[in-house]
Scaffold this active site. Sequence first.
Site, PDB file in Angstrom:
ATOM      1  N   GLU A 242     -21.793 -53.061  75.919  1.00 13.28           N
ATOM      2  CA  GLU A 242     -22.353 -52.333  77.071  1.00 13.28           C
ATOM      3  C   GLU A 242     -21.598 -52.829  78.288  1.00 13.28           C
ATOM      4  O   GLU A 242     -21.747 -53.999  78.683  1.00 13.28           O
ATOM      5  CB  GLU A 242     -23.854 -52.631  77.229  1.00 13.28           C
ATOM      6  CG  GLU A 242     -24.715 -52.109  76.102  1.00 13.28           C
ATOM      7  CD  GLU A 242     -24.808 -50.586  76.052  1.00 13.28           C
ATOM      8  OE1 GLU A 242     -24.261 -49.919  76.950  1.00 13.28           O
ATOM      9  OE2 GLU A 242     -25.418 -50.084  75.111  1.00 13.28           O
ATOM     10  N   GLU A 374     -15.616 -50.268  90.497  1.00 14.00           N
ATOM     11  CA  GLU A 374     -17.052 -50.585  90.417  1.00 14.00           C
ATOM     12  C   GLU A 374     -17.341 -51.663  91.457  1.00 14.00           C
ATOM     13  O   GLU A 374     -16.866 -52.790  91.346  1.00 14.00           O
ATOM     14  CB  GLU A 374     -17.385 -51.101  89.012  1.00 14.00           C
ATOM     15  CG  GLU A 374     -18.847 -51.402  88.837  1.00 14.00           C
ATOM     16  CD  GLU A 374     -19.180 -52.088  87.513  1.00 14.00           C
ATOM     17  OE1 GLU A 374     -18.395 -52.923  87.035  1.00 14.00           O
ATOM     18  OE2 GLU A 374     -20.261 -51.806  86.984  1.00 14.00           O
TER      19      GLU A 374
HETATM   20  P1  NAD Z   1     -18.776 -60.844  82.589  1.00 12.55           P
HETATM   21  O1  NAD Z   1     -18.054 -59.958  81.619  1.00 12.55           O
HETATM   22  O2  NAD Z   1     -18.004 -61.673  83.512  1.00 12.55           O
HETATM   23  O3  NAD Z   1     -19.734 -61.873  81.801  1.00 12.55           O
HETATM   24  C1  NAD Z   1     -20.712 -61.461  80.883  1.00 12.55           C
HETATM   25  C2  NAD Z   1     -20.941 -62.558  79.868  1.00 12.55           C
HETATM   26  O4  NAD Z   1     -19.737 -62.772  79.122  1.00 12.55           O
HETATM   27  C3  NAD Z   1     -21.313 -63.912  80.469  1.00 12.55           C
HETATM   28  O5  NAD Z   1     -22.291 -64.520  79.635  1.00 12.55           O
HETATM   29  C4  NAD Z   1     -19.997 -64.683  80.396  1.00 12.55           C
HETATM   30  O6  NAD Z   1     -20.186 -66.077  80.320  1.00 12.55           O
HETATM   31  C5  NAD Z   1     -19.396 -64.151  79.095  1.00 12.55           C
HETATM   32  N1  NAD Z   1     -17.934 -64.245  79.002  1.00 12.55           N
HETATM   33  C6  NAD Z   1     -17.028 -64.409  79.999  1.00 12.55           C
HETATM   34  N2  NAD Z   1     -15.764 -64.404  79.483  1.00 12.55           N
HETATM   35  C7  NAD Z   1     -15.898 -64.222  78.140  1.00 12.55           C
HETATM   36  C8  NAD Z   1     -14.958 -64.085  77.070  1.00 12.55           C
HETATM   37  N3  NAD Z   1     -13.636 -64.130  77.252  1.00 12.55           N
HETATM   38  N4  NAD Z   1     -15.445 -63.863  75.814  1.00 12.55           N
HETATM   39  C9  NAD Z   1     -16.772 -63.773  75.597  1.00 12.55           C
HETATM   40  N5  NAD Z   1     -17.697 -63.904  76.571  1.00 12.55           N
HETATM   41  C10 NAD Z   1     -17.274 -64.110  77.832  1.00 12.55           C
HETATM   42  O7  NAD Z   1     -19.799 -59.869  83.331  1.00 12.55           O
HETATM   43  P2  NAD Z   1     -20.776 -60.239  84.531  1.00 12.55           P
HETATM   44  O8  NAD Z   1     -19.940 -60.419  85.756  1.00 12.55           O
HETATM   45  O9  NAD Z   1     -21.691 -61.319  84.083  1.00 12.55           O
HETATM   46  O10 NAD Z   1     -21.631 -58.899  84.656  1.00 12.55           O
HETATM   47  C11 NAD Z   1     -21.278 -57.822  85.472  1.00 12.55           C
HETATM   48  C12 NAD Z   1     -20.699 -56.684  84.652  1.00 12.55           C
HETATM   49  O11 NAD Z   1     -21.601 -56.347  83.603  1.00 12.55           O
HETATM   50  C13 NAD Z   1     -20.505 -55.410  85.451  1.00 12.55           C
HETATM   51  O12 NAD Z   1     -19.265 -54.831  85.140  1.00 12.55           O
HETATM   52  C14 NAD Z   1     -21.629 -54.502  84.954  1.00 12.55           C
HETATM   53  O13 NAD Z   1     -21.391 -53.131  85.102  1.00 12.55           O
HETATM   54  C15 NAD Z   1     -21.736 -54.926  83.531  1.00 12.55           C
HETATM   55  N6  NAD Z   1     -23.056 -54.579  82.989  1.00 12.55           N
HETATM   56  C16 NAD Z   1     -23.143 -53.570  82.075  1.00 12.55           C
HETATM   57  C17 NAD Z   1     -24.366 -53.178  81.573  1.00 12.55           C
HETATM   58  C18 NAD Z   1     -24.496 -52.068  80.556  1.00 12.55           C
HETATM   59  O14 NAD Z   1     -25.540 -51.989  79.920  1.00 12.55           O
HETATM   60  N7  NAD Z   1     -23.510 -51.232  80.363  1.00 12.55           N
HETATM   61  C19 NAD Z   1     -25.516 -53.830  82.004  1.00 12.55           C
HETATM   62  C20 NAD Z   1     -25.405 -54.854  82.944  1.00 12.55           C
HETATM   63  C21 NAD Z   1     -24.150 -55.230  83.421  1.00 12.55           C
END
Ligand code: NAD
Length: 475
Positions: A242, A374
Amino acid sequence: MVTQYKNLINGEMVETGGWMDVVNPANEEVIGQVPACGADDLDRAVAAARAAFKTWKNTSHEERQAACMAISGAIKENAEELFRLLTSEQGKPHAQAKGEIYGAAGISAAQSTLKLEDVISEDSDARLSRTRRVPVGVVGGIVPWNFPLMMAIQKIVPALMSGCTIVLKPSPFTPLTTLRVAELIADKVPAGTVNIITGEDALGPMITSHPDIDKITFTGSTATGKKIMEGASSDLKRITLELGGNDASIVLPDADPKKVAEQLFWSSFQNAGQVCIAAKRVYIHEDIYDDLSAAIAEYAANVKVGDGSEQGTGVGPIQNKKQYERVLELIEDAKDNGYKFLTGGDKDPSGTGYYVPITILDNPPEDARIVAEEQFGPVMPLMKFSTEDEVIERANNSEYGLAGAVWTADTDKGVEIAEKLETGTVWVNEFMHLSPFAPFGGHKQSGFGAEYGLDGMKEFTYPQVITVKKDNVVA
Ligand code: NAD
């Protein structure tokens, strides 16, 4: 001394090696510490999940439902403590934090009714063919910081309901509420079925590539989603992603500006705009553009930006410094390019807390960074359009395809336009409503697969077809 929140591994609340600080974005104070897990801690959690899977996969629907209802009950009974904790780590105002906590309890209860029934594909004179769904095994759940508890629950509950066990990693920015819930449910779900471990981002790739994890369910940015897909390819783990969105809202000329302004405002500024399905591009028909943009600006003038724990706050801080700087950079870019602001764009950088003023842009060009990217902050670009075909093309001109909305007095027309939008969800005269029984997932680079509903649950299972020849030639 700040409170230390432990991890849940194999039914026990445990400490691991080091600790990481968690900061309140409203005042930048450290409000808690959580374990900084490494590979050994992950191995321990995965081993517990693997051992628990042997029994959990054979449980009945009722046993699984009882565990999920216990999670729901624990959240509901402790809602007051949890929503305050959530505001302190995430920043969202109390009313919105309450919505997330009760929402998580509600989703647990609703999804605990979901059951994947067997399907008969052939019942002929020759044979009986039945498709059953079997759990994939141990799930790795990875969660972002905008809706930390809701996102955790929407991974834990369908995993349990489909017979899987899970190792879940909250975002390092917002692990506290989830770990407090872990403590509350530790003796309410069988040991090892739910494990919650915390660590820096580096723990994520360890989960993705762990040889004893069978599936990854991830919510977060598109950039990280791509890395996960790559990491999961080594042993063909199942994945559900997601990801990000740049959702368009389309307002037709028959919408009443006075009636739609407030809803449009909140479709962009809920959770300070840090919602994957927030309206991030708002297209308004030229006939009502002036009236509606004035009505939105007028409404915005009465919304208080501040600490989410203070009475009357409508828009809290940005959750973390990195995102705060990114949003300010987009606003700076808009200023440098001379785009017009209806409000905002005037940050005083000297204060503490990651506050960005409510920022509304007046008809910036389509290729402005603040439109094309975004923003994930309290920013709302309003754009003028003339024709239906033009606005549909502009709305679809994005690598993302998460959600969108159409606002109109003519709901049939709204549905007609909705069907032309390239997104997983479209609302007509509504925003952000998600049903626990309908699939939620992104088209294009907004995701892979879906969560929620039976479609979401299927992603935690493999189909297994059992075919029995009726004429038993070997008897
Ligand atoms: P992010 O991708 O930076 O981090 C999300 C999670 O992934 C965190 O727990 C982080 O520690 C982990 N992570 C970071 N690098 C990783 C890697 N290389 N491999 C595996 N895990 C890793 O996202 P964020 O900044 O925490 O959240 C914001 C983003 O999430 C926005 O783009 C938003 O649109 C998206 N989002 C999407 C939905 C949906 O349902 N489509 C819902 C909420 C947020």
